[in-house]
Motif scaffolding. Sequence first.
Motif, PDB file in Angstrom:
ATOM      1  N   GLU A 240       0.828  -1.208   0.000  1.00  0.00           N
ATOM      2  CA  GLU A 240       0.000   0.000   0.000  1.00  0.00           C
ATOM      3  C   GLU A 240       0.863   1.258   0.000  1.00  0.00           C
ATOM      4  O   GLU A 240       0.577   2.229  -0.722  1.00  0.00           O
ATOM      5  CB  GLU A 240      -0.909   0.009   1.224  1.00  0.00           C
ATOM      6  N   ILE A 241       1.899   1.256   0.794  1.00  0.00           N
ATOM      7  CA  ILE A 241       2.747   2.452   0.889  1.00  0.00           C
ATOM      8  C   ILE A 241       3.541   2.657  -0.392  1.00  0.00           C
ATOM      9  O   ILE A 241       3.665   3.786  -0.882  1.00  0.00           O
ATOM     10  CB  ILE A 241       3.672   2.364   2.118  1.00  0.00           C
ATOM     11  N   TYR A 242       4.064   1.577  -0.963  1.00  0.00           N
ATOM     12  CA  TYR A 242       4.784   1.717  -2.232  1.00  0.00           C
ATOM     13  C   TYR A 242       3.855   2.232  -3.330  1.00  0.00           C
ATOM     14  O   TYR A 242       4.257   3.034  -4.182  1.00  0.00           O
ATOM     15  CB  TYR A 242       5.403   0.383  -2.648  1.00  0.00           C
ATOM     16  N   SER A 243       2.612   1.786  -3.322  1.00  0.00           N
ATOM     17  CA  SER A 243       1.631   2.280  -4.302  1.00  0.00           C
ATOM     18  C   SER A 243       1.398   3.774  -4.118  1.00  0.00           C
ATOM     19  O   SER A 243       1.331   4.530  -5.098  1.00  0.00           O
ATOM     20  CB  SER A 243       0.317   1.520  -4.154  1.00  0.00           C
ATOM     21  N   ALA A 244       1.291   4.211  -2.869  1.00  0.00           N
ATOM     22  CA  ALA A 244       1.107   5.636  -2.592  1.00  0.00           C
ATOM     23  C   ALA A 244       2.347   6.432  -2.999  1.00  0.00           C
ATOM     24  O   ALA A 244       2.243   7.552  -3.514  1.00  0.00           O
ATOM     25  CB  ALA A 244       0.807   5.853  -1.108  1.00  0.00           C
ATOM     26  N   LEU A 245       3.538   5.875  -2.775  1.00  0.00           N
ATOM     27  CA  LEU A 245       4.775   6.550  -3.186  1.00  0.00           C
ATOM     28  C   LEU A 245       4.837   6.679  -4.704  1.00  0.00           C
ATOM     29  O   LEU A 245       5.295   7.704  -5.235  1.00  0.00           O
ATOM     30  CB  LEU A 245       5.988   5.775  -2.673  1.00  0.00           C
ATOM     31  N   THR A 246       4.370   5.657  -5.422  1.00  0.00           N
ATOM     32  CA  THR A 246       4.325   5.718  -6.881  1.00  0.00           C
ATOM     33  C   THR A 246       3.393   6.831  -7.344  1.00  0.00           C
ATOM     34  O   THR A 246       3.737   7.615  -8.234  1.00  0.00           O
ATOM     35  CB  THR A 246       3.854   4.363  -7.454  1.00  0.00           C
ATOM     36  N   ASP A 247       2.197   6.893  -6.737  1.00  0.00           N
ATOM     37  CA  ASP A 247       1.259   7.966  -7.083  1.00  0.00           C
ATOM     38  C   ASP A 247       1.853   9.333  -6.763  1.00  0.00           C
ATOM     39  O   ASP A 247       1.672  10.300  -7.515  1.00  0.00           O
ATOM     40  CB  ASP A 247      -0.055   7.783  -6.315  1.00  0.00           C
ATOM     41  N   ALA A 248       2.554   9.409  -5.646  1.00  0.00           N
ATOM     42  CA  ALA A 248       3.169  10.679  -5.239  1.00  0.00           C
ATOM     43  C   ALA A 248       4.242  11.112  -6.222  1.00  0.00           C
ATOM     44  O   ALA A 248       4.380  12.303  -6.542  1.00  0.00           O
ATOM     45  CB  ALA A 248       3.760  10.528  -3.841  1.00  0.00           C
ATOM     46  N   GLN A 249       5.023  10.156  -6.713  1.00  0.00           N
ATOM     47  CA  GLN A 249       6.054  10.488  -7.687  1.00  0.00           C
ATOM     48  C   GLN A 249       5.433  11.015  -8.977  1.00  0.00           C
ATOM     49  O   GLN A 249       5.916  11.987  -9.560  1.00  0.00           O
ATOM     50  CB  GLN A 249       6.909   9.246  -7.976  1.00  0.00           C
ATOM     51  N   GLN A 250       4.331  10.385  -9.423  1.00  0.00           N
ATOM     52  CA  GLN A 250       3.656  10.852 -10.624  1.00  0.00           C
ATOM     53  C   GLN A 250       3.067  12.245 -10.415  1.00  0.00           C
ATOM     54  O   GLN A 250       3.158  13.102 -11.300  1.00  0.00           O
ATOM     55  CB  GLN A 250       2.542   9.881 -11.026  1.00  0.00           C
ATOM     56  N   GLU A 251       2.477  12.485  -9.256  1.00  0.00           N
ATOM     57  CA  GLU A 251       1.900  13.801  -8.973  1.00  0.00           C
ATOM     58  C   GLU A 251       2.994  14.866  -8.924  1.00  0.00           C
ATOM     59  O   GLU A 251       2.781  16.008  -9.352  1.00  0.00           O
ATOM     60  CB  GLU A 251       1.135  13.768  -7.659  1.00  0.00           C
ATOM     61  N   THR A 252       4.159  14.511  -8.431  1.00  0.00           N
ATOM     62  CA  THR A 252       5.290  15.437  -8.422  1.00  0.00           C
ATOM     63  C   THR A 252       5.720  15.771  -9.847  1.00  0.00           C
ATOM     64  O   THR A 252       5.965  16.934 -10.188  1.00  0.00           O
ATOM     65  CB  THR A 252       6.470  14.826  -7.645  1.00  0.00           C
ATOM     66  N   ALA A 253       5.785  14.748 -10.695  1.00  0.00           N
ATOM     67  CA  ALA A 253       6.120  14.984 -12.102  1.00  0.00           C
ATOM     68  C   ALA A 253       5.054  15.852 -12.764  1.00  0.00           C
ATOM     69  O   ALA A 253       5.374  16.750 -13.560  1.00  0.00           O
ATOM     70  CB  ALA A 253       6.261  13.647 -12.835  1.00  0.00           C
ATOM     71  N   ASN A 254       3.777  15.596 -12.455  1.00  0.00           N
ATOM     72  CA  ASN A 254       2.684  16.409 -13.005  1.00  0.00           C
ATOM     73  C   ASN A 254       2.855  17.879 -12.631  1.00  0.00           C
ATOM     74  O   ASN A 254       2.624  18.779 -13.453  1.00  0.00           O
ATOM     75  CB  ASN A 254       1.333  15.918 -12.477  1.00  0.00           C
ATOM     76  N   TYR A 255       3.249  18.118 -11.397  1.00  0.00           N
ATOM     77  CA  TYR A 255       3.427  19.489 -10.907  1.00  0.00           C
ATOM     78  C   TYR A 255       4.462  20.231 -11.750  1.00  0.00           C
ATOM     79  O   TYR A 255       4.227  21.363 -12.193  1.00  0.00           O
ATOM     80  CB  TYR A 255       3.861  19.436  -9.436  1.00  0.00           C
ATOM     81  N   PHE A 256       5.598  19.592 -11.988  1.00  0.00           N
ATOM     82  CA  PHE A 256       6.659  20.264 -12.745  1.00  0.00           C
ATOM     83  C   PHE A 256       6.319  20.363 -14.230  1.00  0.00           C
ATOM     84  O   PHE A 256       6.732  21.318 -14.896  1.00  0.00           O
ATOM     85  CB  PHE A 256       7.993  19.561 -12.523  1.00  0.00           C
ATOM     86  N   LEU A 257       5.550  19.413 -14.759  1.00  0.00           N
ATOM     87  CA  LEU A 257       5.125  19.530 -16.148  1.00  0.00           C
ATOM     88  C   LEU A 257       4.154  20.697 -16.316  1.00  0.00           C
ATOM     89  O   LEU A 257       4.234  21.443 -17.305  1.00  0.00           O
ATOM     90  CB  LEU A 257       4.469  18.232 -16.615  1.00  0.00           C
ATOM     91  N   ARG A 258       3.269  20.886 -15.354  1.00  0.00           N
ATOM     92  CA  ARG A 258       2.362  22.049 -15.405  1.00  0.00           C
ATOM     93  C   ARG A 258       3.164  23.344 -15.368  1.00  0.00           C
ATOM     94  O   ARG A 258       2.889  24.289 -16.121  1.00  0.00           O
ATOM     95  CB  ARG A 258       1.363  22.002 -14.240  1.00  0.00           C
ATOM     96  N   MET A 259       4.165  23.402 -14.501  1.00  0.00           N
ATOM     97  CA  MET A 259       5.031  24.592 -14.433  1.00  0.00           C
ATOM     98  C   MET A 259       5.696  24.854 -15.783  1.00  0.00           C
ATOM     99  O   MET A 259       5.767  25.997 -16.247  1.00  0.00           O
ATOM    100  CB  MET A 259       6.114  24.397 -13.367  1.00  0.00           C
ATOM    101  N   TYR A 260       6.180  23.790 -16.404  1.00  0.00           N
ATOM    102  CA  TYR A 260       6.883  23.911 -17.681  1.00  0.00           C
ATOM    103  C   TYR A 260       5.949  24.404 -18.776  1.00  0.00           C
ATOM    104  O   TYR A 260       6.306  25.296 -19.558  1.00  0.00           O
ATOM    105  CB  TYR A 260       7.467  22.551 -18.046  1.00  0.00           C
ATOM    106  N   ASN A 261       4.737  23.854 -18.828  1.00  0.00           N
ATOM    107  CA  ASN A 261       3.787  24.267 -19.861  1.00  0.00           C
ATOM    108  C   ASN A 261       3.379  25.728 -19.706  1.00  0.00           C
ATOM    109  O   ASN A 261       3.207  26.447 -20.695  1.00  0.00           O
ATOM    110  CB  ASN A 261       2.551  23.368 -19.829  1.00  0.00           C
TER     111      ASN A 261
END
Length: 215
Positions: free
Chosen positions: A27-48
């Motif tokens: 469960e925690i690794y799954s949440a960490l995976t989602d968190a990593q994707q959300e972090t990437a989403n944040y920086f992609l939004r900044m870039y766009n």
Amino acid sequence: MTRTEMLARVRTLLDEVGTAGFWSDTEIYSALTDAQQETANYFLRMYNVALMNNADSKLPQPLESLVISATATLATAGLTKPVDYWHIISASYANTGGLAGTFYPCRIEKLNPVLGFNLGNTYLAPSATDPKVYEAYSATLQLWFSPAPSGTGAYTLTYLKTPTSISASVDPILPVSTHSAIVHWATAQMLFKDQRPQEAQLHLQNFINELSIIG
């Protein structure tokens, strides 16, 4: 942090130090995976957003580990997306001559029914020296280079790949500067699951604070 250090840190923040109790490692690794994707989403939004103000804006450093470059010949206009494809950064295209042809930078457009008229619009139509690459969404996302290859075409493609999942055998792919934020987002998800929204909100705020420092 390594995957093991991230797991231990989340458990510490949840007051569950040591062996798994209420939350499993999976469960925690799954949440960490989602968190990593959300972090990437944040920086992609900044870039766009940055690109709208300056076409020469640099890709945020946390996304550099996701950059993939590919070069190949093309016999037809359509190219099935790479299996790890997430977001296109740039492309160039030679509609003839194969890899020895002259490459020109592509304009990038999303292809959908509303914008489909562009394909037949004389003023907007691409040419060999001003090509386009379209992202067409269907069951399988396709990239379409235009004009169609004359004989053998060729392309170069730079894109962001989907972040790999964090698991018991896979470390985070984003750089260390993002790891604390990833841990806070994952912790928040565990707390939301346990119906502890006030505590979860504190970790979400820490997530935002950590990323704003990087950005």
